[in-house]
Design a protein around this motif. Structure first.
Motif, PDB file in Angstrom:
ATOM      1  N   GLY A   3      -4.530   2.919  -1.520  1.00  0.00           N
ATOM      2  CA  GLY A   3      -3.304   3.694  -1.477  1.00  0.00           C
ATOM      3  C   GLY A   3      -3.221   4.688  -2.625  1.00  0.00           C
ATOM      4  O   GLY A   3      -2.836   5.847  -2.439  1.00  0.00           O
TER       5      GLY A   3
ATOM      6  N   LEU B 116       0.788   9.925  -4.896  1.00  0.00           N
ATOM      7  CA  LEU B 116       1.086  11.259  -4.381  1.00  0.00           C
ATOM      8  C   LEU B 116       2.095  11.996  -5.267  1.00  0.00           C
ATOM      9  O   LEU B 116       1.846  13.131  -5.709  1.00  0.00           O
ATOM     10  CB  LEU B 116       1.630  11.150  -2.960  1.00  0.00           C
ATOM     11  CG  LEU B 116       2.135  12.449  -2.316  1.00  0.00           C
ATOM     12  CD1 LEU B 116       0.993  13.448  -2.162  1.00  0.00           C
ATOM     13  CD2 LEU B 116       2.776  12.154  -0.965  1.00  0.00           C
TER      14      LEU B 116
ATOM     15  N   MET C 129       0.824  -1.213   0.000  1.00  0.00           N
ATOM     16  CA  MET C 129       0.000   0.000   0.000  1.00  0.00           C
ATOM     17  C   MET C 129       0.860   1.267   0.000  1.00  0.00           C
ATOM     18  O   MET C 129       0.494   2.281  -0.586  1.00  0.00           O
ATOM     19  CB  MET C 129      -0.928   0.006   1.210  1.00  0.00           C
ATOM     20  CG  MET C 129      -1.802   1.254   1.300  1.00  0.00           C
ATOM     21  SD  MET C 129      -3.127   1.083   2.496  1.00  0.00           S
ATOM     22  CE  MET C 129      -3.805   2.746   2.504  1.00  0.00           C
ATOM     23  N   LEU C 130       2.011   1.196   0.665  1.00  0.00           N
ATOM     24  CA  LEU C 130       2.894   2.357   0.734  1.00  0.00           C
ATOM     25  C   LEU C 130       3.383   2.760  -0.651  1.00  0.00           C
ATOM     26  O   LEU C 130       3.439   3.954  -0.984  1.00  0.00           O
ATOM     27  CB  LEU C 130       4.086   2.063   1.644  1.00  0.00           C
ATOM     28  CG  LEU C 130       5.094   3.204   1.811  1.00  0.00           C
ATOM     29  CD1 LEU C 130       4.407   4.429   2.406  1.00  0.00           C
ATOM     30  CD2 LEU C 130       6.264   2.757   2.673  1.00  0.00           C
TER      31      LEU C 130
ATOM     32  N   THR D 103      -5.758   5.939  -4.321  1.00  0.00           N
ATOM     33  CA  THR D 103      -6.798   6.958  -4.137  1.00  0.00           C
ATOM     34  C   THR D 103      -6.363   8.024  -3.145  1.00  0.00           C
ATOM     35  O   THR D 103      -6.451   9.227  -3.428  1.00  0.00           O
ATOM     36  CB  THR D 103      -8.109   6.310  -3.638  1.00  0.00           C
ATOM     37  OG1 THR D 103      -8.540   5.326  -4.577  1.00  0.00           O
ATOM     38  CG2 THR D 103      -9.191   7.359  -3.484  1.00  0.00           C
ATOM     39  N   VAL D 104      -5.885   7.597  -1.969  1.00  0.00           N
ATOM     40  CA  VAL D 104      -5.469   8.547  -0.934  1.00  0.00           C
ATOM     41  C   VAL D 104      -4.292   9.390  -1.419  1.00  0.00           C
ATOM     42  O   VAL D 104      -4.270  10.625  -1.257  1.00  0.00           O
ATOM     43  CB  VAL D 104      -5.103   7.810   0.368  1.00  0.00           C
ATOM     44  CG1 VAL D 104      -4.531   8.789   1.392  1.00  0.00           C
ATOM     45  CG2 VAL D 104      -6.322   7.097   0.930  1.00  0.00           C
ATOM     46  N   GLY D 105      -3.306   8.744  -2.024  1.00  0.00           N
ATOM     47  CA  GLY D 105      -2.126   9.471  -2.500  1.00  0.00           C
ATOM     48  C   GLY D 105      -2.459  10.474  -3.581  1.00  0.00           C
ATOM     49  O   GLY D 105      -1.998  11.614  -3.557  1.00  0.00           O
TER      50      GLY D 105
ATOM     51  N   GLN E 201      -4.519  13.428  -2.210  1.00  0.00           N
ATOM     52  CA  GLN E 201      -3.650  14.312  -1.435  1.00  0.00           C
ATOM     53  C   GLN E 201      -2.777  15.146  -2.374  1.00  0.00           C
ATOM     54  O   GLN E 201      -2.575  16.349  -2.147  1.00  0.00           O
ATOM     55  CB  GLN E 201      -2.773  13.503  -0.489  1.00  0.00           C
ATOM     56  CG  GLN E 201      -1.943  14.382   0.446  1.00  0.00           C
ATOM     57  CD  GLN E 201      -1.199  13.580   1.499  1.00  0.00           C
ATOM     58  OE1 GLN E 201      -1.553  12.443   1.792  1.00  0.00           O
ATOM     59  NE2 GLN E 201      -0.162  14.154   2.066  1.00  0.00           N
TER      60      GLN E 201
ATOM     61  N   TYR F 223       0.517   4.452  -2.503  1.00  0.00           N
ATOM     62  CA  TYR F 223       0.295   5.795  -1.974  1.00  0.00           C
ATOM     63  C   TYR F 223       1.375   6.754  -2.463  1.00  0.00           C
ATOM     64  O   TYR F 223       1.081   7.867  -2.922  1.00  0.00           O
ATOM     65  CB  TYR F 223       0.292   5.752  -0.443  1.00  0.00           C
ATOM     66  CG  TYR F 223       0.375   7.119   0.192  1.00  0.00           C
ATOM     67  CD1 TYR F 223      -0.764   7.928   0.283  1.00  0.00           C
ATOM     68  CD2 TYR F 223       1.584   7.606   0.689  1.00  0.00           C
ATOM     69  CE1 TYR F 223      -0.687   9.195   0.855  1.00  0.00           C
ATOM     70  CE2 TYR F 223       1.670   8.863   1.260  1.00  0.00           C
ATOM     71  CZ  TYR F 223       0.528   9.652   1.332  1.00  0.00           C
ATOM     72  OH  TYR F 223       0.611  10.896   1.883  1.00  0.00           O
ATOM     73  N   THR F 224       2.638   6.320  -2.371  1.00  0.00           N
ATOM     74  CA  THR F 224       3.757   7.178  -2.777  1.00  0.00           C
ATOM     75  C   THR F 224       3.688   7.508  -4.260  1.00  0.00           C
ATOM     76  O   THR F 224       3.890   8.664  -4.666  1.00  0.00           O
ATOM     77  CB  THR F 224       5.095   6.489  -2.462  1.00  0.00           C
ATOM     78  OG1 THR F 224       5.148   6.165  -1.073  1.00  0.00           O
ATOM     79  CG2 THR F 224       6.261   7.394  -2.813  1.00  0.00           C
TER      80      THR F 224
END
Length: 206
Positions: free
Chosen positions: A154, A9, A1-2, A156-158, A161, A5-6
């Motif tokens: 991950g 982002l 997931m990291l 979606t959130v990244g 943001q 996300y990275t």
């Protein structure tokens, strides 16, 4: 997931900085209340991100080796193209995206009608102009590819943001930095990031 996300982002932030939607936010923030412009822009980009992730999840039912190859080819292809484009650009701030954003705002009769309806009209104007400008953009294609091969939450959130960071920069300080953004520098950084994630994806498959 990291990793998802990275990637979401970094790729989103670099791709959107100085993009058409960035300058739409700058122009609208110069004319209307900034918090309503920010809200409309972020809602539009969040909606586009969720839609792109859903498309990516639909694509994820394809065989994994096809997805892996597609992700690598997309990232490397985008990276090489962006680096080539950067080598052909002037070091001066880009004017084409600014003109394109200004034309989109001025020619939208529907958005002008909405903007007269107080706060909700401003919110709707920012949402519509941003959503339409983002459709088919490189960021949308990238988000689809990331969501197809990586953790969708991950991504979606990244991505959201990253969009929010760019929107905040555009609305709060865009007027000051809009004329100082070097498209060549941003494009070169974006190309390097796409190549980096393409290499990482290739190493994971190997």
């Amino acid at each position: 997931m990291l990793k998802a996300y990275t990637a979401g982002l970094l790729l989103t932030t670099i791709s959107e900085l100085g993009d058409k939607t960035f300058f739409i936010a700058v122009i609208l923030a110069m004319r209307h209340t900034r918090r309503w412009v920010f809200g409309g822009v972020v809602l539009a980009l969040a909606a586009m991100t969720v839609l792109s992730v859903l498309i990516g999840q639909a694509v994820s039912f394809l065989p994994k080796h096809y997805l892996d190859f597609g992700e690598i080819a997309l990232f490397v292809g985008f990276g090489l193209k962006l680096l080539y484009d950067a080598s052909q650009m002037s070091s001066q701030p880009d004017e084409e995206e600014v003109k394109s954003a200004a034309i989109a705002v001025e020619e939208s009769k529907f958005s002008r009608w909405l903007s007269q309806s107080a706060q909700w009209g401003i919110l709707a104007e920012a949402f519509l102009l941003t959503f339409l400008a983002e459709w088919g953009d490189r960021t949308q294609i990238t988000t689809i590819a990331l969501a197809a091969a990586n953790n969708p939450l991950g991504v979606t959130v990244g991505a959201i943001q990253g969009h929010s960071i760019c929107a905040a920069i555009a609305v709060i300080g865009g007027r000051l930095i809009a004329g100082k953004i070097s498209e060549r520098t941003v494009t070169a950084i974006g190309g390097g990031l796409f190549l980096l994630f393409g290499i990482v994806a290739a190493l994971e498959v190997a």
